[in-house]
Design a protein around this motif. Structure first.
Motif, PDB file in Angstrom:
ATOM      1  N   PHE A 146       1.631  72.299  33.786  1.00  0.00           N
ATOM      2  CA  PHE A 146       1.015  71.067  34.281  1.00  0.00           C
ATOM      3  C   PHE A 146      -0.423  70.924  33.798  1.00  0.00           C
ATOM      4  N   SER A 147      -1.155  72.025  33.770  1.00  0.00           N
ATOM      5  CA  SER A 147      -2.565  71.942  33.394  1.00  0.00           C
ATOM      6  C   SER A 147      -2.787  71.991  31.886  1.00  0.00           C
ATOM      7  N   SER A 148      -1.764  72.324  31.123  1.00  0.00           N
ATOM      8  CA  SER A 148      -1.906  72.316  29.667  1.00  0.00           C
ATOM      9  C   SER A 148      -2.068  70.878  29.178  1.00  0.00           C
ATOM     10  N   ASN A 149      -2.589  70.732  28.011  1.00  0.00           N
ATOM     11  CA  ASN A 149      -2.833  69.401  27.456  1.00  0.00           C
ATOM     12  C   ASN A 149      -1.556  68.903  26.786  1.00  0.00           C
ATOM     13  N   HIS A 150      -0.837  68.049  27.461  1.00  0.00           N
ATOM     14  CA  HIS A 150       0.374  67.441  26.912  1.00  0.00           C
ATOM     15  C   HIS A 150       0.122  65.960  26.688  1.00  0.00           C
ATOM     16  N   LYS A 151       0.808  65.415  25.729  1.00  0.00           N
ATOM     17  CA  LYS A 151       0.571  64.004  25.451  1.00  0.00           C
ATOM     18  C   LYS A 151       1.618  63.091  26.061  1.00  0.00           C
ATOM     19  N   HIS A 152       2.698  63.626  26.618  1.00  0.00           N
ATOM     20  CA  HIS A 152       3.737  62.803  27.222  1.00  0.00           C
ATOM     21  C   HIS A 152       3.706  62.915  28.742  1.00  0.00           C
ATOM     22  N   LEU A 153       3.907  61.801  29.393  1.00  0.00           N
ATOM     23  CA  LEU A 153       3.942  61.774  30.854  1.00  0.00           C
ATOM     24  C   LEU A 153       5.192  62.456  31.396  1.00  0.00           C
ATOM     25  N   LEU A 154       6.291  62.407  30.674  1.00  0.00           N
ATOM     26  CA  LEU A 154       7.539  63.000  31.146  1.00  0.00           C
ATOM     27  C   LEU A 154       7.426  64.512  31.299  1.00  0.00           C
ATOM     28  N   VAL A 155       6.705  65.179  30.424  1.00  0.00           N
ATOM     29  CA  VAL A 155       6.518  66.628  30.530  1.00  0.00           C
ATOM     30  C   VAL A 155       5.726  66.966  31.794  1.00  0.00           C
ATOM     31  N   VAL A 156       4.728  66.171  32.101  1.00  0.00           N
ATOM     32  CA  VAL A 156       3.925  66.396  33.303  1.00  0.00           C
ATOM     33  C   VAL A 156       4.773  66.167  34.553  1.00  0.00           C
ATOM     34  N   LEU A 157       5.590  65.136  34.561  1.00  0.00           N
ATOM     35  CA  LEU A 157       6.451  64.873  35.709  1.00  0.00           C
ATOM     36  C   LEU A 157       7.482  65.983  35.903  1.00  0.00           C
TER      37      LEU A 157
END
Length: 93
Positions: free
Chosen positions: A16-27
């Protein structure tokens, strides 16, 4: 067993705290964290032989959280055409 739950929890927090560019990965990482918290609560309540009414309430709130996240994702895809995080800068008029 409890150490396994904490390792799973911190893996979810790390994703969650890593820098991801997609919202789906965070969800998905948020749903994983909620699932691990559910397993910890269920394990704790069963270990001390308490009632499991709180588990049902927790599952209800987690389903509502998932539905809200998916509705935000669908709204963002319909508005901007993708789910990249750099689109949030355009929302801050």
């Amino acid at each position: 067993m409890l150490m396994f739950f904490f390792i799973m929890f911190f893996c979810g927090v790390w994703v969650f705290s890593s820098n991801h560019k997609h919202l789906l990965v965070v969800l998905l990482s948020l749903e994983f964290i909620v699932l691990v918290i559910y397993m910890i609560i269920n394990y704790y309540l069963c270990f001390f032989s308490f009632e499991l009414f709180f588990v049902v309430i927790f599952l209800t709130f987690s389903v509502c959280e998932g539905a809200l996240g998916l509705s935000i994702l669908v709204s963002m895809i319909r508005s901007f055409g993708n789910d990249y995080f750099y689109n949030y800068n355009m929302l801050q008029c």
